[in-house]
Write an enzyme that holds these catalytic residues in place. Structure first.
Site, mmCIF file in Angstrom:
data_model
loop_
_atom_site.group_PDB
_atom_site.id
_atom_site.type_symbol
_atom_site.label_atom_id
_atom_site.label_comp_id
_atom_site.label_asym_id
_atom_site.label_seq_id
_atom_site.Cartn_x
_atom_site.Cartn_y
_atom_site.Cartn_z
ATOM 1 C CD GLU A 1 -121.141 40.310 -13.941
ATOM 2 O OE1 GLU A 1 -121.675 41.027 -13.080
ATOM 3 O OE2 GLU A 1 -121.625 39.206 -14.780
ATOM 4 C CE LYS B 1 -123.952 36.756 -13.478
ATOM 5 N NZ LYS B 1 -123.921 38.122 -14.272
ATOM 6 C CG HIS C 1 -107.317 48.564 3.566
ATOM 7 N ND1 HIS C 1 -106.288 49.361 4.383
ATOM 8 C CD2 HIS C 1 -106.442 48.757 2.456
ATOM 9 C CE1 HIS C 1 -105.184 49.620 3.753
ATOM 10 N NE2 HIS C 1 -105.457 49.509 2.587
ATOM 11 C CB CYS D 1 -145.154 40.995 -13.992
ATOM 12 S SG CYS D 1 -144.908 41.519 -12.100
ATOM 13 C CG ASN E 1 -146.213 43.738 -16.114
ATOM 14 O OD1 ASN E 1 -146.646 42.800 -15.590
ATOM 15 N ND2 ASN E 1 -145.797 43.687 -17.144
ATOM 16 N N GLY E 2 -145.929 46.546 -12.382
ATOM 17 C CA GLY E 2 -145.556 47.869 -11.763
ATOM 18 C C GLY E 2 -146.200 47.679 -10.478
ATOM 19 C CE LYS F 1 -131.804 38.752 -19.035
ATOM 20 N NZ LYS F 1 -130.362 38.524 -18.515
ATOM 21 C CD1 TRP G 1 -139.775 37.933 -9.464
ATOM 22 C CD2 TRP G 1 -140.300 40.003 -8.857
ATOM 23 N NE1 TRP G 1 -138.892 38.324 -8.766
ATOM 24 C CE2 TRP G 1 -138.839 39.529 -8.336
ATOM 25 C CE3 TRP G 1 -140.342 41.559 -8.638
ATOM 26 C CZ2 TRP G 1 -137.979 40.297 -7.552
ATOM 27 C CZ3 TRP G 1 -139.603 42.204 -7.637
ATOM 28 C CH2 TRP G 1 -138.217 41.632 -7.193
ATOM 29 C CD GLU H 1 -126.785 36.997 -11.110
ATOM 30 O OE1 GLU H 1 -127.831 37.544 -10.965
ATOM 31 O OE2 GLU H 1 -125.941 37.175 -11.970
ATOM 32 N NE ARG I 1 -141.052 40.225 -18.361
ATOM 33 C CZ ARG I 1 -140.527 41.473 -18.698
ATOM 34 N NH1 ARG I 1 -139.750 41.875 -19.471
ATOM 35 N NH2 ARG I 1 -140.933 42.381 -17.727
HETATM 36 C C1 F6R Z 1 -127.314 40.075 -12.724
HETATM 37 C C2 F6R Z 1 -128.142 40.682 -13.581
HETATM 38 C C3 F6R Z 1 -128.672 41.938 -12.980
HETATM 39 C C4 F6R Z 1 -128.810 43.214 -14.255
HETATM 40 C C5 F6R Z 1 -129.585 44.158 -13.463
HETATM 41 C C6 F6R Z 1 -129.710 45.387 -14.513
HETATM 42 O O1 F6R Z 1 -126.932 38.908 -13.649
HETATM 43 O O2 F6R Z 1 -128.635 40.315 -14.583
HETATM 44 O O3 F6R Z 1 -127.747 42.624 -12.104
HETATM 45 O O4 F6R Z 1 -127.579 43.343 -14.599
HETATM 46 O O5 F6R Z 1 -130.700 44.045 -13.087
HETATM 47 O O6 F6R Z 1 -130.666 44.723 -15.846
HETATM 48 P P1 F6R Z 1 -130.683 45.771 -17.058
HETATM 49 O O7 F6R Z 1 -129.203 45.413 -17.669
HETATM 50 O O8 F6R Z 1 -131.622 44.947 -18.057
HETATM 51 O O9 F6R Z 1 -130.789 46.962 -16.694
#
Ligand code: F6R
Length: 613
Positions: free
Chosen positions: A486, A490, A509, A2, A100-101, A608, A74, A493, A27
């Site tokens: 990773e 990517k 395994h 949010c 927010n929260g 985000k 959100w 997501e 975000r």
């Molecule tokens: C994936 C991604 C998330 C963040 C995770 C932690 O591309 O962006 O997995 O890495 O939510 O976020 P931060 O780094 O802001 O603590």
């Protein structure tokens, strides 16, 4: 997650708030709303979906006034629809709230309000806040005291902003715990409030931040903050030097593509000023690290979530290899529930792009409570993870707007490499020659990153080959095992293709049962100590008929005849290789999602900055 924007001053609040919300779109959100004080009466517009729906709504039914608040939501409690969108309006229509929260004692508070005769209009936990404020307004002298009384009943973490038509000269803002920040922007006879800096930077660079358990009254002339106990608090103002243009898309189709390409600059900036190539030394002043303390450390625990967690996994290999200090890596959401063993010789290092991830902040608090020294590696300047740490390394990547993290993955790899060298130096566990060689490898890194990026078209061809896949496996070993995780994250997501990363050695395994002609397998097989083992993974994958996409070092002769596609990268030291190997995987995921016509920068269901647990 949010976003909040508020304005008080001589100008029309509506465009300022809508623009601010636009800057927070990255975000992630699923509904949006705005409330503006118009001739002693608060008008609210809110709707589900993207901000342009709200903008059209406001165009159809314009708002005008000099005081207002806005929100992008959100969804946590209740669907993303118009009635659950913020701002929430109280029964009298005089007070509105954005939040927010998560109100953790929501059910209890809701039942009490209903028993007292309050009618709720949404399924959200946030709506109860406005009703609580209204309830206390009947006994308290003003909006500030009523808000404070209401907020002190809330369990959980919150960022809350309130306005009332009865007190039109102020905005009330509060921060409780870690549900994102509350930042104030100082203008000429005007003030801005937001959850994040990008929302207000186009108007002012002079800002201050609210700490947890503080509440503030914002007027046109400034901010007066106090603790929940009513103790006045002096907020320190600071000047932010980033360039808001850095947050524009420029020539790129998506922010993610732009941010992938910014890695030459971000890696250069990461190194700049921190490396003395002449002396072969690392300088990280914000860590406040002394030789004495470096020698006391007996264990490091790296905590992070998602992409940052995979960066931490690379950090473990680096710190253990270079500085010979035992390192544990923990998912932040698990760390504080596992009764971790910590003493005053433990350093807990949090890695976070946003610096506001609720799980990471909670894990930091747990580490602190148990006596650890806290460090953080953070991108967002002024964020909580930076402020509560005993020392920090700032990522120097500039704002990351695309929800999928890219440049904020590669930068902390370099930060941890530099940290490992510094620790090794202070603990005298490497020779000067070894230290100089490690430092020297950094010199060419930006140039190598540039070489990888210049091969985008090559990697794009692989994207075309994989675009219709339903599943995909990524394999890596050693320092590039996290790269496989990773790469898979990517892809899943942003393209919604199911993808899993596995340690190469684990393939036999279990996962190998899945291998057939319809399951592409991406294998990271660059020249390092795990190379032979990875060649054997490729052979085993081929034998099951699965298409192989192999990442190889320039000049490799063994891989081309074995693989269906080769992703080439230049030669690099094995310890810095994850900085390069991740880039083609970012590009691959990006192009697959773009070819599929998906919303690359704002993938579904993702935020985000994850400010709820
Ligand atoms: C994936 C991604 C998330 C963040 C995770 C932690 O591309 O962006 O997995 O890495 O939510 O976020 P931060 O780094 O802001 O603590």
């Amino acid at each position: 997650m949010c976003g909040i924007v508020g304005y008080i001053g001589p100008r029309d609040a509506t465009p300022i708030i809508l623009n601010g919300l636009k800057r927070l779109e990255y975000r992630g959100y699923d509904s949006a709303g705005i409330a503006v004080l118009e001739n002693s009466h608060i008008e609210v517009r809110r709707d589900a979906g993207k901000l342009n729906r709200l903008v059209s709504m406001v165009e159809g039914a314009p708002l005008s006034g000099n005081l207002g608040i806005g929100h992008t939501r959100w969804a946590t409690h209740g669907e993303p629809n118009a009635k659950n969108a913020h701002p929430h309006i109280g029964s009298t229509g005089e007070v509105v709230v954005v939040h927010n929260g998560i109100v953790e004692n929501f059910l209890e508070l809701r039942d009490e309000l209903i028993a007292e005769g309050t009618t709720l209009h949404s399924e959200t936990d946030s709506e109860i806040i406005v009703h609580l404020i209204e309830k206390f307004l009947s006994t308290e002298s003003d909006l500030l005291s009523a808000s404070r009384k209401a907020f002190s009943l809330l369990k959980g973490h919150h960022g809350i902003v309130v306005i009332s038509s009865k007190e039109p000269d102020k905005i009330i803002a509060s921060r409780i715990g870690n549900a994102g920040g509350v930042v104030f922007g100082y203008g000429e006879n005007e003030m801005f409030v937001a959850s994040d800096l990008p929302a207000i930077l186009e108007h002012t660079r002079r800002v201050s931040f609210l700490e947890t358990h503080q509440i503030a009254v914002v007027t046109r002339d400034g901010v007066e903050a106090q603790t929940f106990e009513g103790e006045p608090v002096e907020l320190e103002t600071e000047n932010i030097s980033w360039d808001p243009v850095a947050a524009e898309k420029g020539e790129y189709r998506h922010f993610m593509q732009k941010e992938i390409h910014e890695q030459v600059r971000s890696i250069t900036d990461t190194i700049s000023g921190r490396v003395d190539f002449e002396k072969g030394k690392i300088i990280l002043p914000q860590l406040n690290l002394t030789k004495e303390f470096a020698n006391q450390i007996d264990r490091i625990i790296l905590i992070a979530c998602g992409t940052a967690y995979y960066a931490a996994m690379v950090g473990k290999v680096l710190i253990e290899n270079i500085a010979r200090i035992p390192v544990e890596v923990d998912v932040a959401s698990e760390f504080r529930y596992r009764d971790p063993i910590i003493n005053d010789r433990t350093v807990v290092i949090a890695i976070s792009q946003s610096g506001e991830t609720a799980d990471t902040l909670a894990a930091m608090a747990e580490g602190k409570k148990r006596g650890a020294t806290l460090w953080s590696i953070v991108n967002a300047i002024g964020s909580q993870a930076m402020r509560i740490a005993d020392g920090y390394i700032s990522m120097q990547t500039g704002p990351e707007i695309g929800v999928a993290s890219t440049k904020a993955y590669s930068a902390p790899l370099v930060d941890q490499y530099m940290l490992a060298i510094l620790l090794a130096d202070l603990r005298e566990v490497i020779t000067e020659q070894e230290r100089r060689a490690l430092v020297e490898d950094l010199r060419h890194l930006p140039e190598l990153v540039g070489q990888v990026l210049s091969r985008e078209n090559q990697y794009m061809q692989v994207a075309h080959a994989l675009k219709d896949s339903l599943n995909c496996i990524y394999l890596g070993r050693g320092i590039n095992m996290p790269t496989a995780f990773e790469g898979a994250l990517k892809l899943k997501e942003i393209s919604y293709i199911h993808a899993e990363g596995y340690p190469g050695g684990e393939m036999k395994h279990g996962p190998i049962a899945l291998f057939d002609k319809d399951l592409p397998v991406v294998v990271i097989a660059t020249q390092d100590q795990w190379y032979d083992k990875m060649i054997s993974q490729i052979e085993q994958t081929k034998a099951r008929g699965a298409p192989v996409i192999a990442m190889a070092t320039d000049g490799d002769k063994l891989i081309p005849p074995l693989a269906d596609h080769v992703i080439w990268i230049p030669e690099v030291s094995w310890m810095l290789s994850p900085v390069l190997t991740v880039i083609p995987l970012q590009i691959l995921a990006y192009h697959i999602a773009a070819i599929r016509g998906l919303d690359v920068d704002q993938p579904r269901n993702l935020a985000k900055s994850v400010t709820v647990e």
